[in-house]
Write a protein that holds these residues in place. Structure first.
Motif, PDB file in Angstrom:
ATOM      1  N   GLY A  73      -4.837  -1.321   5.698  1.00 23.00           N
ATOM      2  CA  GLY A  73      -5.015  -0.259   6.682  1.00 23.00           C
ATOM      3  C   GLY A  73      -4.848   1.149   6.161  1.00 23.00           C
ATOM      4  N   GLY A  74      -4.671   1.312   4.864  1.00 23.10           N
ATOM      5  CA  GLY A  74      -4.442   2.640   4.309  1.00 23.10           C
ATOM      6  C   GLY A  74      -5.699   3.450   4.078  1.00 23.10           C
ATOM      7  N   ALA A  93      -0.100  -3.739  13.536  1.00 28.15           N
ATOM      8  CA  ALA A  93       0.733  -3.773  12.339  1.00 28.15           C
ATOM      9  C   ALA A  93      -0.211  -3.790  11.153  1.00 28.15           C
ATOM     10  CB  ALA A  93       1.617  -5.010  12.330  1.00 28.15           C
ATOM     11  N   THR A  94      -0.013  -2.883  10.212  1.00 25.67           N
ATOM     12  CA  THR A  94      -0.902  -2.834   9.062  1.00 25.67           C
ATOM     13  C   THR A  94      -0.106  -2.711   7.774  1.00 25.67           C
ATOM     14  OG1 THR A  94      -2.898  -1.818   8.131  1.00 25.67           O
ATOM     15  CG2 THR A  94      -1.264  -0.316   9.088  1.00 25.67           C
ATOM     16  N   ARG A  99       1.798   3.822  -0.205  1.00 22.80           N
ATOM     17  CA  ARG A  99       2.547   4.446   0.892  1.00 22.80           C
ATOM     18  C   ARG A  99       1.839   5.698   1.422  1.00 22.80           C
ATOM     19  NH1 ARG A  99       4.864   3.661   4.982  1.00 22.80           N
ATOM     20  NH2 ARG A  99       6.237   2.165   4.001  1.00 22.80           N
ATOM     21  N   GLU A 100       1.354   6.563   0.546  1.00 18.74           N
ATOM     22  CA  GLU A 100       0.710   7.810   0.973  1.00 18.74           C
ATOM     23  C   GLU A 100      -0.494   7.531   1.874  1.00 18.74           C
ATOM     24  OE1 GLU A 100       1.394   7.114  -2.305  1.00 18.74           O
ATOM     25  OE2 GLU A 100       3.187   8.381  -2.461  1.00 18.74           O
ATOM     26  N   ASN A 101      -1.260   6.496   1.550  1.00 18.97           N
ATOM     27  CA  ASN A 101      -2.425   6.145   2.369  1.00 18.97           C
ATOM     28  C   ASN A 101      -2.001   5.653   3.751  1.00 18.97           C
ATOM     29  OD1 ASN A 101      -4.019   6.836   0.200  1.00 18.97           O
ATOM     30  ND2 ASN A 101      -4.417   4.736  -0.421  1.00 18.97           N
ATOM     31  N   LEU A 102      -0.956   4.832   3.799  1.00 22.22           N
ATOM     32  CA  LEU A 102      -0.443   4.360   5.091  1.00 22.22           C
ATOM     33  C   LEU A 102       0.097   5.520   5.917  1.00 22.22           C
ATOM     34  CD1 LEU A 102       1.391   1.000   4.331  1.00 22.22           C
ATOM     35  CD2 LEU A 102      -0.670   1.334   5.697  1.00 22.22           C
ATOM     36  N   LEU A 118       1.901   1.722  16.269  1.00 23.17           N
ATOM     37  CA  LEU A 118       1.552   1.342  14.902  1.00 23.17           C
ATOM     38  C   LEU A 118       2.799   1.050  14.083  1.00 23.17           C
ATOM     39  CD1 LEU A 118      -0.649   1.124  12.663  1.00 23.17           C
ATOM     40  CD2 LEU A 118      -0.263   3.563  12.230  1.00 23.17           C
ATOM     41  N   LEU A 119       2.762  -0.072  13.365  1.00 23.65           N
ATOM     42  CA  LEU A 119       3.779  -0.415  12.381  1.00 23.65           C
ATOM     43  C   LEU A 119       3.098  -0.424  11.021  1.00 23.65           C
ATOM     44  CD1 LEU A 119       6.630  -1.619  11.563  1.00 23.65           C
ATOM     45  CD2 LEU A 119       5.482  -3.838  11.694  1.00 23.65           C
ATOM     46  N   THR A 120       3.656   0.323  10.054  1.00 25.43           N
ATOM     47  CA  THR A 120       3.107   0.306   8.695  1.00 25.43           C
ATOM     48  C   THR A 120       4.109  -0.375   7.770  1.00 25.43           C
ATOM     49  OG1 THR A 120       4.000   2.486   8.147  1.00 25.43           O
ATOM     50  CG2 THR A 120       1.757   2.406   9.058  1.00 25.43           C
TER      51      THR A 120
END
Length: 189
Positions: A73-74, A93-94, A99-102, A118-120
């Motif tokens: 999902g990023g 939830a993705t 991390r930066e993309n999420l 949203l949960l990353t």
């Protein structure tokens, strides 16, 4: 040399096609094995985002509080799935490996004022232990997942005759085992 390149390209094309078909089959088998009861019409021109929207619309008609898991999902199609589904009110939830993309995906969801939550989570889908950790985080966040989109994927493999085995193993790890691990991990949610 020309013959080897032609054979190599032919094998590469067939392998890429096979990987895509396996990923679609596995995702389809998971969705078919859920308690989902509904149908969608698929057109050859449908994109993954269009198909996700169709599945969500049919499912949400029966369950307005739909919870969805999206891998990758990023960026790209995964990000578009997250944005569309949260805009439609789904809780998503993705996971992704960067991390930066999420964080950017989460900022876009928030900036759009999307209704869904949203949960990353940082996870490499080619690593079963990371997939299980993702599943456990999702389970703590929401006790059930209604739809699973195994979107994460990478291009790779390359030349069967020239490129390294590691490149092929990474491609199979993400594109095949990522689907397998996620289907198995989320089957009971």
């Amino acid at each position: 040399r020309h013959t080897i390149e032609t054979i190599d390209r032919s094998v590469e094309t067939r392998m890429n096609s096979m990987l895509k078909n396996v990923a679609v089959m596995a995702a389809g088998l998971y969705v078919a094995s859920t308690t989902f009861a509904g149908t969608i019409t698929v057109k050859g021109s449908d994109t993954l985002v269009t198909l996700a929207q169709k599945w969500a619309e049919v499912y949400m008609g029966k369950n307005p509080s739909t919870k969805i898991q999206v891998t990758g999902g990023g960026t790209g199609m995964g990000r578009e799935l997250v944005l569309k589904l949260t805009a439609d009110g789904c809780d998503v939830a993705t996971c992704d490996v960067i991390r930066e993309n999420l964080d950017e995906t989460a900022q876009l969801v928030k900036a759009a004022g999307n209704k869904g939550e949203l949960l990353t989570f940082i996870a490499d889908v080619s690593d079963e232990q990371q997939v299980l950790a993702f599943r456990d985080a999702v389970k703590k966040w929401r006790p059930a997942v209604n739809l699973l989109f195994n979107n994460a994927g990478i291009g790779g493999g390359g030349s069967l005759l020239v490129d390294s085995r590691e490149s092929w193993e990474k491609t199979f790890g993400v594109c095949f085992y990522g689907v397998y691990y996620n289907c198995r991990a989320f089957m009971d949610l």
